[in-house]
Design a protein around this motif. Structure first.
Motif, PDB file in Angstrom:
ATOM      1  N   TRP A  50      21.758  37.990  13.298  1.00  0.00           N
ATOM      2  CA  TRP A  50      20.947  37.024  14.423  1.00  0.00           C
ATOM      3  C   TRP A  50      20.172  37.805  15.541  1.00  0.00           C
ATOM      4  N   SER A  51      19.463  37.082  16.184  1.00  0.00           N
ATOM      5  CA  SER A  51      18.852  37.646  17.134  1.00  0.00           C
ATOM      6  C   SER A  51      19.420  37.099  18.614  1.00  0.00           C
ATOM      7  N   SER A  52      19.474  38.123  19.497  1.00  0.00           N
ATOM      8  CA  SER A  52      20.070  37.578  20.859  1.00  0.00           C
ATOM      9  C   SER A  52      19.515  38.912  21.840  1.00  0.00           C
ATOM     10  N   HIS A  53      19.504  38.150  22.996  1.00  0.00           N
ATOM     11  CA  HIS A  53      19.210  39.281  24.227  1.00  0.00           C
ATOM     12  C   HIS A  53      20.626  40.018  24.573  1.00  0.00           C
ATOM     13  N   SER A  59      26.528  39.470  23.650  1.00  0.00           N
ATOM     14  CA  SER A  59      25.914  40.522  23.292  1.00  0.00           C
ATOM     15  C   SER A  59      26.765  41.488  24.221  1.00  0.00           C
ATOM     16  N   GLN A  60      26.956  41.274  25.469  1.00  0.00           N
ATOM     17  CA  GLN A  60      27.621  42.180  26.126  1.00  0.00           C
ATOM     18  C   GLN A  60      29.141  42.670  25.791  1.00  0.00           C
ATOM     19  N   ASN A  61      29.700  41.226  25.203  1.00  0.00           N
ATOM     20  CA  ASN A  61      31.131  41.395  24.883  1.00  0.00           C
ATOM     21  C   ASN A  61      31.219  42.236  23.488  1.00  0.00           C
ATOM     22  N   ILE A  62      30.092  42.159  22.481  1.00  0.00           N
ATOM     23  CA  ILE A  62      29.958  42.719  21.423  1.00  0.00           C
ATOM     24  C   ILE A  62      29.980  44.344  21.569  1.00  0.00           C
ATOM     25  N   ALA A  63      29.227  44.560  22.669  1.00  0.00           N
ATOM     26  CA  ALA A  63      29.008  45.817  23.076  1.00  0.00           C
ATOM     27  C   ALA A  63      29.998  46.669  23.670  1.00  0.00           C
ATOM     28  N   GLN A  64      31.083  45.707  24.285  1.00  0.00           N
ATOM     29  CA  GLN A  64      32.566  46.560  25.075  1.00  0.00           C
ATOM     30  C   GLN A  64      33.449  46.675  23.910  1.00  0.00           C
ATOM     31  N   ASP A  85      36.582  36.672  10.615  1.00  0.00           N
ATOM     32  CA  ASP A  85      36.923  37.501  11.573  1.00  0.00           C
ATOM     33  C   ASP A  85      36.114  38.686  11.046  1.00  0.00           C
ATOM     34  N   THR A  86      35.297  39.257  12.171  1.00  0.00           N
ATOM     35  CA  THR A  86      34.379  40.209  11.885  1.00  0.00           C
ATOM     36  C   THR A  86      34.361  41.437  13.058  1.00  0.00           C
ATOM     37  N   THR A  87      33.629  42.442  12.563  1.00  0.00           N
ATOM     38  CA  THR A  87      33.446  43.411  13.478  1.00  0.00           C
ATOM     39  C   THR A  87      31.847  43.261  13.572  1.00  0.00           C
ATOM     40  N   ALA A  88      31.178  43.354  14.833  1.00  0.00           N
ATOM     41  CA  ALA A  88      29.885  43.131  14.884  1.00  0.00           C
ATOM     42  C   ALA A  88      29.179  44.286  15.846  1.00  0.00           C
ATOM     43  N   ASP A  89      27.887  44.369  15.674  1.00  0.00           N
ATOM     44  CA  ASP A  89      27.120  45.791  16.572  1.00  0.00           C
ATOM     45  C   ASP A  89      25.893  45.206  16.408  1.00  0.00           C
ATOM     46  N   ARG A  90      25.063  45.784  17.389  1.00  0.00           N
ATOM     47  CA  ARG A  90      23.524  45.617  17.604  1.00  0.00           C
ATOM     48  C   ARG A  90      23.246  46.629  16.639  1.00  0.00           C
ATOM     49  N   VAL A  91      21.918  46.212  15.818  1.00  0.00           N
ATOM     50  CA  VAL A  91      21.305  46.930  14.882  1.00  0.00           C
ATOM     51  C   VAL A  91      20.335  47.725  15.443  1.00  0.00           C
ATOM     52  N   THR A  92      20.118  48.967  15.032  1.00  0.00           N
ATOM     53  CA  THR A  92      19.211  49.743  15.702  1.00  0.00           C
ATOM     54  C   THR A  92      18.096  50.459  14.647  1.00  0.00           C
ATOM     55  N   ASP A  93      18.455  50.507  13.424  1.00  0.00           N
ATOM     56  CA  ASP A  93      17.624  50.898  12.326  1.00  0.00           C
ATOM     57  C   ASP A  93      16.599  50.154  12.032  1.00  0.00           C
ATOM     58  N   GLU A 117       5.969  43.428  17.456  1.00  0.00           N
ATOM     59  CA  GLU A 117       6.164  42.386  18.495  1.00  0.00           C
ATOM     60  C   GLU A 117       7.661  42.092  18.891  1.00  0.00           C
ATOM     61  N   PHE A 118       8.402  42.045  18.002  1.00  0.00           N
ATOM     62  CA  PHE A 118       9.861  41.858  18.276  1.00  0.00           C
ATOM     63  C   PHE A 118      10.544  42.996  18.826  1.00  0.00           C
ATOM     64  N   LEU A 119      10.208  44.199  18.382  1.00  0.00           N
ATOM     65  CA  LEU A 119      10.868  45.615  18.969  1.00  0.00           C
ATOM     66  C   LEU A 119      10.162  45.715  20.337  1.00  0.00           C
ATOM     67  N   ALA A 120       9.061  45.259  20.796  1.00  0.00           N
ATOM     68  CA  ALA A 120       8.445  45.239  21.942  1.00  0.00           C
ATOM     69  C   ALA A 120       9.124  44.100  22.925  1.00  0.00           C
ATOM     70  N   SER A 121       9.961  43.096  22.476  1.00  0.00           N
ATOM     71  CA  SER A 121      10.382  42.204  23.357  1.00  0.00           C
ATOM     72  C   SER A 121      11.813  42.463  23.649  1.00  0.00           C
ATOM     73  N   GLU A 122      12.519  41.773  24.299  1.00  0.00           N
ATOM     74  CA  GLU A 122      13.891  41.712  24.793  1.00  0.00           C
ATOM     75  C   GLU A 122      14.821  41.393  23.967  1.00  0.00           C
ATOM     76  N   GLN A 123      14.407  40.628  22.903  1.00  0.00           N
ATOM     77  CA  GLN A 123      15.621  40.390  21.861  1.00  0.00           C
ATOM     78  C   GLN A 123      15.965  41.617  20.982  1.00  0.00           C
ATOM     79  N   ARG A 124      17.040  41.577  20.541  1.00  0.00           N
ATOM     80  CA  ARG A 124      17.748  42.421  19.471  1.00  0.00           C
ATOM     81  C   ARG A 124      18.407  41.756  18.350  1.00  0.00           C
ATOM     82  N   ILE A 125      18.498  42.619  17.338  1.00  0.00           N
ATOM     83  CA  ILE A 125      19.264  42.138  16.240  1.00  0.00           C
ATOM     84  C   ILE A 125      20.779  42.583  16.226  1.00  0.00           C
TER      85      ILE A 125
END
Length: 169
Positions: A50-53, A59-64, A85-93, A117-125
């Motif tokens: 999914w895409s989220s800010h 997103s903050q909770n997943i980062a924590q 029940d999952t593990t979750a992370d922000r995709v950087t590749d 355009e997506f990479l230049a935006s504030e949204q992340r996968i």
């Protein structure tokens, strides 16, 4: 655990195809829960994207803590639910980001910007990888009243088998 029967596999496929906005539950470091719906797509290996800010609470909770619980629930089709029940992370590749954008755009055309355009935006996968899964098992009487409503754990291979044969969602 049980293996899903063919009828259940059909129901699971229908559920994953029809529910575009599952809910995701997360918690912060203090254990304060947060739950929100989001547009998600599943790949052939049953990973969800999914895409989220990054400043969104989930997103903050997943980062924590890297944990999330997702629910696909269809209240119209008899109350079928898939609980993950999952593990979750922000995709950087960038390649995986592009694959996720393709999946999300197939779900809802035009929902995501092209990669540059997506990479230049504030949204992340973001991505969730299921580690345990349950399906609803609801029994009704002839008049529709619920006689039993439980969750039955299914083998993750069953979820992956269904995800592998879905049209890209």
């Amino acid at each position: 655990m049980i293996n899903a029967e063919p009828l259940r596999q059909i129901s699971l496929k229908r559920l994953l195809a029809s529910v575009r906005h599952p809910t995701i539950a997360t918690a912060d470091r203090q254990g304060k829960p947060w739950n929100t719906p989001l547009l998600a797509a599943i790949d052939r290996n049953a990973r969800l994207y999914w895409s989220s800010h990054p400043d969104s609470q989930h997103s903050q909770n997943i980062a924590q803590n890297g944990r999330a619980f997702m629910v696909f629930f269809d209240s119209i089709q008899g109350g079928l639910g898939l609980y993950l029940d999952t593990t979750a992370d922000r995709v950087t590749d960038p390649r995986t980001v592009q694959e996720a954008l393709n999946l999300l755009t197939k779900r809802i055309p035009g929902v995501c910007a092209p990669l540059p355009e997506f990479l230049a935006s504030e949204q992340r996968i973001y991505r969730a990888v299921p580690h345990r899964a349950w399906l609803s098992d609801v029994t009704h009487n002839d008049s529709g009243a619920v006689l039993r409503d439980i969750r039955v754990e299914i083998n993750l291979d069953e979820l992956q088998n269904v995800a592998a044969v879905l049209d890209p969602l």
